[in-house]
Design a protein around this motif. Structure first.
Motif, PDB file in Angstrom:
ATOM      1  N   ALA A  52     -10.786 -36.595  40.999  1.00 23.12           N
ATOM      2  CA  ALA A  52     -11.095 -35.134  40.137  1.00 23.12           C
ATOM      3  C   ALA A  52      -9.904 -36.099  38.236  1.00 23.12           C
ATOM      4  O   ALA A  52     -10.783 -35.926  37.694  1.00 23.12           O
ATOM      5  CB  ALA A  52     -10.614 -34.248  40.640  1.00 23.12           C
ATOM      6  N   VAL A  53      -9.152 -36.770  38.708  1.00 28.56           N
ATOM      7  CA  VAL A  53      -8.251 -37.605  38.461  1.00 28.56           C
ATOM      8  C   VAL A  53      -8.436 -38.747  37.428  1.00 28.56           C
ATOM      9  O   VAL A  53      -9.163 -38.528  36.479  1.00 28.56           O
ATOM     10  CB  VAL A  53      -6.783 -38.284  38.278  1.00 28.56           C
ATOM     11  N   LYS A  54      -9.415 -39.382  37.879  1.00 26.80           N
ATOM     12  CA  LYS A  54     -10.762 -40.282  37.684  1.00 26.80           C
ATOM     13  C   LYS A  54     -11.952 -39.372  36.517  1.00 26.80           C
ATOM     14  O   LYS A  54     -12.308 -40.548  36.096  1.00 26.80           O
ATOM     15  CB  LYS A  54     -11.024 -41.224  38.723  1.00 26.80           C
ATOM     16  N   SER A  55     -12.397 -38.471  36.988  1.00 28.75           N
ATOM     17  CA  SER A  55     -13.553 -37.772  36.305  1.00 28.75           C
ATOM     18  C   SER A  55     -12.557 -37.908  34.250  1.00 28.75           C
ATOM     19  O   SER A  55     -13.941 -37.620  33.600  1.00 28.75           O
ATOM     20  CB  SER A  55     -13.564 -36.756  36.622  1.00 28.75           C
ATOM     21  N   GLY A  56     -11.192 -37.556  34.142  1.00 29.75           N
ATOM     22  CA  GLY A  56     -11.089 -38.107  32.515  1.00 29.75           C
ATOM     23  C   GLY A  56     -11.356 -36.395  32.497  1.00 29.75           C
ATOM     24  O   GLY A  56     -11.284 -36.241  31.302  1.00 29.75           O
ATOM     25  N   ALA A  57     -11.457 -35.481  33.521  1.00 30.45           N
ATOM     26  CA  ALA A  57     -11.329 -33.965  32.969  1.00 30.45           C
ATOM     27  C   ALA A  57     -10.078 -33.466  32.535  1.00 30.45           C
ATOM     28  O   ALA A  57      -9.408 -34.067  33.390  1.00 30.45           O
ATOM     29  CB  ALA A  57     -12.052 -33.358  33.620  1.00 30.45           C
ATOM     30  N   ALA A  58     -10.276 -32.479  31.511  1.00 33.28           N
ATOM     31  CA  ALA A  58      -8.932 -31.167  31.271  1.00 33.28           C
ATOM     32  C   ALA A  58      -8.951 -30.137  32.094  1.00 33.28           C
ATOM     33  O   ALA A  58      -8.182 -29.843  32.054  1.00 33.28           O
ATOM     34  CB  ALA A  58      -8.806 -31.254  30.052  1.00 33.28           C
ATOM     35  N   ILE A  59     -10.438 -29.478  32.422  1.00 32.45           N
ATOM     36  CA  ILE A  59     -10.626 -28.321  32.812  1.00 32.45           C
ATOM     37  C   ILE A  59     -11.245 -28.318  34.209  1.00 32.45           C
ATOM     38  O   ILE A  59     -11.782 -29.220  34.470  1.00 32.45           O
ATOM     39  CB  ILE A  59     -11.625 -27.735  31.893  1.00 32.45           C
ATOM     40  N   PHE A  60     -10.510 -28.221  35.020  1.00 33.84           N
ATOM     41  CA  PHE A  60     -11.137 -27.926  36.477  1.00 33.84           C
ATOM     42  C   PHE A  60     -11.429 -25.978  36.379  1.00 33.84           C
ATOM     43  O   PHE A  60     -10.062 -25.475  36.775  1.00 33.84           O
ATOM     44  CB  PHE A  60      -9.709 -28.187  37.448  1.00 33.84           C
ATOM     45  N   GLN A  61     -12.689 -26.387  37.623  1.00 39.54           N
ATOM     46  CA  GLN A  61     -13.526 -24.577  38.325  1.00 39.54           C
ATOM     47  C   GLN A  61     -12.459 -24.866  39.916  1.00 39.54           C
ATOM     48  O   GLN A  61     -13.226 -25.679  40.156  1.00 39.54           O
ATOM     49  CB  GLN A  61     -14.067 -24.629  38.115  1.00 39.54           C
ATOM     50  N   VAL A  62     -12.131 -23.923  39.882  1.00 39.20           N
ATOM     51  CA  VAL A  62     -11.473 -23.633  41.370  1.00 39.20           C
ATOM     52  C   VAL A  62     -12.053 -22.089  41.598  1.00 39.20           C
ATOM     53  O   VAL A  62     -12.199 -21.311  41.035  1.00 39.20           O
ATOM     54  CB  VAL A  62     -10.560 -23.873  41.706  1.00 39.20           C
ATOM     55  N   SER A  63     -12.904 -21.923  42.642  1.00 43.11           N
ATOM     56  CA  SER A  63     -12.877 -20.589  43.540  1.00 43.11           C
ATOM     57  C   SER A  63     -11.236 -20.373  44.052  1.00 43.11           C
ATOM     58  O   SER A  63     -10.350 -20.307  44.441  1.00 43.11           O
ATOM     59  CB  SER A  63     -14.036 -20.790  45.129  1.00 43.11           C
ATOM     60  N   VAL A  64     -10.897 -19.054  43.251  1.00 48.02           N
ATOM     61  CA  VAL A  64      -9.594 -17.961  43.571  1.00 48.02           C
ATOM     62  C   VAL A  64     -10.080 -17.433  43.966  1.00 48.02           C
ATOM     63  O   VAL A  64     -10.998 -16.041  42.791  1.00 48.02           O
ATOM     64  CB  VAL A  64      -8.905 -18.349  42.587  1.00 48.02           C
ATOM     65  N   GLY A  65     -10.184 -16.248  44.840  1.00 52.47           N
ATOM     66  CA  GLY A  65     -10.553 -14.645  45.548  1.00 52.47           C
ATOM     67  C   GLY A  65     -11.988 -14.776  45.059  1.00 52.47           C
ATOM     68  O   GLY A  65     -12.741 -13.205  44.830  1.00 52.47           O
ATOM     69  N   GLY A  66     -12.834 -15.688  45.701  1.00 52.36           N
ATOM     70  CA  GLY A  66     -14.322 -15.101  45.313  1.00 52.36           C
ATOM     71  C   GLY A  66     -14.823 -15.370  43.909  1.00 52.36           C
ATOM     72  O   GLY A  66     -16.027 -15.608  44.208  1.00 52.36           O
ATOM     73  N   GLU A  67     -14.068 -15.966  43.131  1.00 52.94           N
ATOM     74  CA  GLU A  67     -14.289 -16.164  41.901  1.00 52.94           C
ATOM     75  C   GLU A  67     -14.018 -17.494  41.098  1.00 52.94           C
ATOM     76  O   GLU A  67     -12.871 -17.830  41.476  1.00 52.94           O
ATOM     77  CB  GLU A  67     -14.668 -14.991  41.097  1.00 52.94           C
ATOM     78  N   LEU A  68     -14.836 -18.225  40.479  1.00 54.28           N
ATOM     79  CA  LEU A  68     -14.232 -19.032  39.343  1.00 54.28           C
ATOM     80  C   LEU A  68     -13.347 -18.942  38.656  1.00 54.28           C
ATOM     81  O   LEU A  68     -13.394 -17.949  37.494  1.00 54.28           O
ATOM     82  CB  LEU A  68     -16.030 -20.222  39.135  1.00 54.28           C
ATOM     83  N   ARG A  69     -12.380 -19.879  38.385  1.00 50.64           N
ATOM     84  CA  ARG A  69     -11.160 -19.712  37.436  1.00 50.64           C
ATOM     85  C   ARG A  69     -11.756 -21.024  36.383  1.00 50.64           C
ATOM     86  O   ARG A  69     -11.390 -21.707  37.701  1.00 50.64           O
ATOM     87  CB  ARG A  69      -9.921 -19.945  37.574  1.00 50.64           C
ATOM     88  N   ASN A  70     -11.157 -21.183  35.563  1.00 51.24           N
ATOM     89  CA  ASN A  70     -10.413 -22.395  34.710  1.00 51.24           C
ATOM     90  C   ASN A  70      -9.114 -22.894  34.863  1.00 51.24           C
ATOM     91  O   ASN A  70      -8.381 -21.662  34.883  1.00 51.24           O
ATOM     92  CB  ASN A  70     -11.241 -22.672  33.424  1.00 51.24           C
ATOM     93  N   VAL A  71      -8.514 -23.385  34.711  1.00 53.76           N
ATOM     94  CA  VAL A  71      -7.373 -24.153  35.852  1.00 53.76           C
ATOM     95  C   VAL A  71      -6.956 -25.271  34.526  1.00 53.76           C
ATOM     96  O   VAL A  71      -8.184 -26.447  34.569  1.00 53.76           O
ATOM     97  CB  VAL A  71      -7.284 -24.384  37.544  1.00 53.76           C
TER      98      VAL A  71
END
Length: 226
Positions: A52-71
């Motif tokens: 994830a760090v190597k990807s150079g991304a600043a926004i990540f998507q994770v599944s929280v409580g069954g829904e995707l969240r931007n973190v």
């Protein structure tokens, strides 16, 4: 526009042994959000975090409580010796609300800096990152700082950075980002005249003492002989 990356995380129980987790390739973490006071414990594999760090991304998507969240990565703690990740905090963001975040500075033009090549100075870069406010999608991967035209005695402040119009500087504007100063010259201490005279005096006294001792010895021998 900031890159996005889907992050695979798993829920972590409070009773789970953190030391064992790290020894088996896992990293403990905490998720919290702008719209909730509750935090969620999670774990992520070290390889997933590194990718994830190597990807150079600043926004990540994770599944929280069954829904995707931007973190975003709010903080990542590393081992002081091994430099392996030890803990991570994820912060859930609203894509339409500005956030304050630290962005690394990328110093360019050091090899061609006039203050170094022509004036014989040295470059100092006390700041490695600055705080800015922006929408999550506008988070830059880094901010370029060109020092090519800096001369000896020049300095560049945070307020002089060439920021995109989507960014608002939060770091104090008078904070020095880069400066060109004189190279430090090492001066060897000179032996003082007083010290030299003192050493000569000590040597002279030593010779006199030796002479007196010799004379006394001769006198003594002469007396015994009689």
């Amino acid at each position: 526009m900031a890159k996005e990356y889907k992050l695979e995380i798993k829920k972590r129980e409070l009773s789970e042994n953190v030391k064992h987790l790290r020894n088996t390739g896992g990293i403990p973490g905490v998720y919290y959000s702008h719209d909730s006071k509750d935090s969620i414990l999670f774990k992520i594999s070290e390889s997933e975090l590194r990718n994830a760090v190597k990807s150079g991304a600043a926004i990540f998507q994770v599944s929280v409580g069954g829904e995707l969240r931007n973190v975003i990565f709010k903080s990542v703690q590393y081992h002081p010796v091994k430099e392996t990740p030890q803990h991570i905090d994820l912060y859930g963001v609203d894509m339409n609300v500005a956030i304050t975040i630290r962005v690394p500075l990328e110093i360019i033009g050091i090899g061609e800096c006039k203050g170094v090549k022509e004036d014989g100075g040295v470059i100092n870069t006390p700041l490695t990152e600055v705080e800015v406010s922006c929408l999550p999608l506008n988070i830059p991967q880094s901010i370029e700082v060109n020092v090519t035209d800096l001369r000896l005695g020049d300095s560049l402040q945070a307020e002089n950075l060439d920021l995109d119009e989507t960014l608002t500087l939060i770091t104090s504007g008078d904070s020095t980002v880069a400066s060109i100063t004189h190279a430090a010259v090492e001066v060897e201490p000179e032996e003082s005249d007083e010290l030299a005279e003192g050493e000569e005096g000590e040597e002279g006294e030593g010779e006199s003492a030796d002479g007196d001792s010799s004379e006394s010895s001769d006198d003594s021998s002469s007396g015994d002989s009689e």
